[in-house]
Design a protein around this motif. Structure first.
Motif, short mmCIF file in Angstrom:
data_model
loop_
_atom_site.label_atom_id
_atom_site.label_comp_id
_atom_site.label_asym_id
_atom_site.label_seq_id
_atom_site.Cartn_x
_atom_site.Cartn_y
_atom_site.Cartn_z
N GLY A 335 -77.04 93.53 -48.34
CA GLY A 335 -78.14 94.48 -48.33
C GLY A 335 -79.35 94.07 -49.15
N CYS A 532 -75.07 87.23 -45.04
CA CYS A 532 -74.63 88.41 -45.78
C CYS A 532 -73.16 88.24 -46.14
CB CYS A 532 -74.81 89.68 -44.94
SG CYS A 532 -74.11 91.14 -45.75
N CYS A 550 -70.12 96.08 -47.00
CA CYS A 550 -71.38 96.36 -46.30
C CYS A 550 -72.04 97.59 -46.89
CB CYS A 550 -71.09 96.59 -44.81
SG CYS A 550 -72.49 97.26 -43.90
N VAL A 551 -73.36 97.51 -47.13
CA VAL A 551 -74.07 98.66 -47.66
C VAL A 551 -74.98 99.29 -46.60
CG1 VAL A 551 -73.96 97.86 -50.04
CG2 VAL A 551 -75.92 97.23 -48.62
N CYS A 553 -77.49 98.07 -44.64
CA CYS A 553 -78.94 97.83 -44.65
C CYS A 553 -79.50 97.70 -43.25
CB CYS A 553 -79.28 96.60 -45.48
SG CYS A 553 -78.88 95.04 -44.68
N GLY A 554 -78.66 97.35 -42.30
CA GLY A 554 -79.08 97.33 -40.92
C GLY A 554 -79.76 96.04 -40.45
N CYS A 556 -78.39 93.09 -39.92
CA CYS A 556 -77.59 92.39 -38.91
C CYS A 556 -77.67 93.09 -37.56
CB CYS A 556 -76.14 92.25 -39.37
SG CYS A 556 -75.36 93.82 -39.80
S1 SF4 Z 1 -75.70 96.06 -42.51
FE1 SF4 Z 1 -75.18 93.96 -41.98
S2 SF4 Z 1 -76.54 92.70 -43.23
FE2 SF4 Z 1 -76.60 94.76 -44.12
S3 SF4 Z 1 -75.01 94.73 -45.70
FE3 SF4 Z 1 -74.01 95.44 -43.84
S4 SF4 Z 1 -73.18 93.61 -42.91
FE4 SF4 Z 1 -74.67 92.94 -44.41
#
Ligand code: SF4
Ligand code: SF4
Lengths: 578, 196
Positions: A335, A532, A550-551, A553-554, A556
């Protein structure tokens, strides 16, 4: 207490009433701890030179002041220090400088004792947390007694190592009255030449003091070998060579010549054990002492074993289990907003001159996001210079963090405007000084004690410095970021892009994690190339997201062309690894 | 008294630093000289982390050389393999049965190491599923304390001292869960469950 905590305690006990610095590993926690004590006003300065000036002003005003930085920071402050050595002090003035042998988190290895010699200021080298406290107190005394700024030099293992400390209480020191004395404080050549004579006399007084001071002590054991040492190396010597007599130097600049000559006359062989440069070795030899040649490395850290083996101990057997283990470099957090920006920079095939901060980690694969990284603020001048070279067809872009921009990026941008540059500078504004542990800075408007501070208006400042345009993008929005990048790298004016989104570690309420729909994933690997840490491939090559890491963040989601990355809602999956 | 050296090895974010701090404070509470050394900075961003804790009558060096550690407590199997070199022959090896892939593995640049568990068994490792036990204790983030519980079985300190230090050191809301985590780790060793 860690050595850093002990220095803070020592400064407080010594009655310091001002603390100022710029964060830099491994020195950062000194000021972070000093700010917790009553009666000391602390500030983060935009850079080390400003910090040294502020501390110098406080000293001129008659109070005791501590200024903190890491070794590379002293280069920035050196201009101030070398002249403060001439002016001397009113209230005690102490520089806390932390060296990083082995470069655990630094771009070069550097021995601050050299600056001590160069600037003709005393250098104290504690060897554990207890001494870090005591020497800091002593440094203030020495500073006022000899009218000189004093460096307390730590190394990573002293700064971050923890040991038992007996603390004392605060000595309240009265503010020394300020008296105008331009001949002492205005260093025009005429005045400086006079002061230089005083400095020479001071050197001698300090050397004599060093020969009797408590911080330098001879420990008599066997007479067959006498080891001269300082700082952390003392601990290694004690562990590795328990029989040897030791001359433990706490004050290494100036050299306590008489003490060393006496010690050398009492032992059959003399050796010097020191980390980094052969600073003591050469200076002890210059006294005419026959220093034994010991095969110690001149870079990186020492250890008890390295010392023991240099004195002939047989190597210990060591086990190696598996060859070719994958390395584990540090990386941008899940993120992290910088990831989106580097992804976009890769799309426009930019040549990126980089700087010092978390974003330096964007250099690593798969982002491969930076072409250079030299020192704080260097990215902007480097980008301009590369443009002047005219040899690169791709867009040249400078990236620099918010705190780094305030540290020494402003002057670089000013120069680009002045030199009619049409280049692009990206300020990675993640609302904090992330790499060193989230300190406040003039851009995010947070003061060292957590209170609100006036935040500079980046847009207004950059325009005032002469930027042709300033545009702000959200680096999590990849398309928008890419569009702005394309437009501004093509524009025929000096562009500043502010890539603005908070550091992932500042966000308490993250979005829900995402997951990969196995059916839809085509194994194209686009998301994996974001780097990531939450995304990996399973044994079939399909992407998988660790929902625990995963946080949300969107980023990916936006790079997957097959809409295979989908929200999964709140998760308490244990997950992580295999 | 002899000097004892413990190495804690893990990945940034796994709580090795807190665990090292707890161990050091336990040793202090039992009247020993203690030195603790860790390097932070970049390591916090998911890099390898090594923490050295040394205690005894007088401790000089805060750093440890290969072949010198009496105990190695690994929070992850790759790091267990990487840091095994510190362990002296006959030293105890406590390992969390888990791997956290590093970036070169995640992005497919390097294969994940094979056969780590078997290799570590060959070195006499004592295994534990720290995350599972932590969950059982009611706090998935207390795997580090589970491991300290397991390690406590091999270390010369009293249980009440551990309990006191843990209670002081963890966030107030999580004290109960962390104490349960400590005991689950310790009991697992006592019952022989944590060895294979
Ligand atoms: S949304 Fe995707 S890029 Fe963002 S932290 Fe989760 S896996 Fe990683
Ligand atoms: S600490 Fe913040 S800025 Fe640094 S890598 Fe992590 S998310 Fe990015």
């Amino acid at each position: 207490m860690s050595g850093n905590e002990a220095v803070a305690r020592g400064a407080w006990e010594a009655g310091a009433s001002v603390g100022v610095g710029y964060p830099g590993t491994p020195s950062t926690e000194v000021l972070e701890n000093l700010v917790k004590y009553e009666g000391v006003h602390c500030e983060w300065a935009p850079n080390e030179k400003v910090a040294a000036e502020v501390a110098g002003g406080a000293s001129l005003g008659g109070v005791r002041a501590l200024v903190t930085m890491k070794h590379v920071g002293l280069n920035v402050a050196a201009d101030v220090l070398y002249t403060q050595s001439y002016t001397g002090v009113t209230g005690g003035l102490v520089y806390l400088v932390a060296d990083d042998p082995g470069m655990h988190s630094s771009q070069n290895e550097q021995d601050t004792r050299n600056h001590g010699v160069g600037a003709r200021v005393p250098v104290l080298e504690p060897s554990d947390s207890q001494e870090a406290l005591e020497y800091t107190r002593a440094a203030f005394e020495i500073s006022e007694r000899f009218d000189v700024p004093v460096i307390v030099r730590l190394t990573t293992r002293i700064s971050h190592g923890k040991g038992l400390v007996t603390a004392g209480s605060r000595t309240e020191v009265a503010t020394r009255p300020y008296e105008r004395d331009a001949r002492k404080y205005v260093m025009m050549p005429g005045n400086a030449r006079v002061r230089l004579r005083d400095v020479a006399a001071r050197d001698e007084a300090l050397a004599a003091y060093g020969s009797t001071a408590e911080v330098n002590r001879a420990e008599e054991r066997s007479q067959s070998l006498g080891v001269i040492t300082s700082g952390i190396a003392y601990q290694y010597v004690r562990e590795a060579l328990p029989e040897a007599s030791v001359l433990k130097l706490g004050l290494t600049v100036p050299l306590p010549a008489q003490l060393i000559l006496d010690f050398a006359s009492r032992v059959e062989r003399v050796a010097v054990v020191e980390e980094l440069d052969r600073h003591l070795t050469m200076r002890v030899r210059a006294l005419g002492i026959d220093v034994e040649e010991v095969d110690l490395p001149r870079r990186g850290e020492l250890s008890p074993r390295i010392v023991a083996e240099a004195f002939g101990a047989p190597p210990l057997s060591r086990r190696e289990l598996v060859d070719g283990l994958p390395p584990r470099p540090p990386l941008l957090c899940p993120g992290c907003p910088h990831r989106g920006l580097f992804y976009a920079l890769g799309k426009v095939r930019a040549v990126v001159t980089g700087d010092i901060g978390c974003y330096t980690l964007g250099t690593l694969p798969p982002l491969n996001g930076m072409d250079s990284c030299v020192c704080m603020g260097a990215s902007i001048g480097m980008a301009h210079g590369m443009d002047l070279a005219g040899s690169v067809e791709r867009p040249v872009v400078a990236v620099i963090g918010d705190s780094t921009f305030a540290h020494s990026g402003l002057t670089g941008l000013l120069h680009m405007a002045y030199a009619r540059s049409e280049g692009t500078v990206i300020v990675l504004d993640n609302r904090t000084t992330a790499m060193t542990g989230h300190q406040g800075n003039p851009v995010n408007g947070v003061f060292i004690d957590g209170s609100d501070a006036p935040a500079i208006d980046l847009d207004a400042v950059c325009l005032a410095l002469g930027a042709g345009s300033v545009r702000t993008v959200d680096p999590h929005d990849l398309d928008a970021t890419l569009n702005v990048l394309r437009e501004e790298t093509a524009a025929d004016h000096l562009s500043v892009i502010v890539s603005k989104a908070p550091c992932a570690l500042l966000i308490k309420d993250h979005h829900d994690p995402y997951a990969v729909d196995e059916e839809l994933c085509t194994k194209c690997g686009s998301c994996v190339r974001l780097g990531c840490p939450a995304i990996s491939r399973d044994e079939n090559g399909r992407a998988v997201i660790d929902t625990a890491t995963c946080v949300g963040c969107g980023q990916c989601v936006q790079v997957c062309r097959y809409d295979a990355i989908v929200g999964v809602g709140p998760s308490c999956d244990l997950g992580g690894g295999r | 008294m002899m000097m004892t050296t413990v190495v804690l090895a893990g990945v940034g974010g796994q709580g090795t630093i807190l665990a090292g701090d707890v161990l050091a404070k336990v040793a202090v509470a039992e009247g020993m000289d203690v030195k603790l050394s860790e390097v932070h900075g970049m390591a916090q961003r998911g890099g390898s982390v090594e923490t050295f804790v040394r205690f005894g009558q007088t401790v000089f060096s805060p750093v440890v050389d290969p072949g010198m550690a009496d105990h190695l407590i690994a929070f992850e199997m790759t790091e267990a393999a990487r840091t095994l070199t510190y362990l002296r022959p006959g030293g105890t090896l406590v390992v969390n049965r888990r791997t956290v892939d590093s970036l070169p593995v995640l992005i497919g640049d390097m294969p994940a190491p094979e056969g780590l568990e078997e290799a570590l068994v060959g070195e006499g490792a004592i295994f534990l599923d720290a995350e599972a036990l932590a969950c059982e204790a009611g706090s998935p983030r207390s795997a580090n304390i589970v491991l300290m519980g397991a390690a406590s079985y091999a270390l010369p300190f009293e249980v009440p001292t551990w309990e006191r230090v843990i209670s002081d050191r963890v966030p107030p809301k999580t004290v109960e869960a962390n104490l349960r985590a400590f005991h689950l780790g310790r009991d697992a060793c006592a019952e022989g469950v944590c060895s294979l």
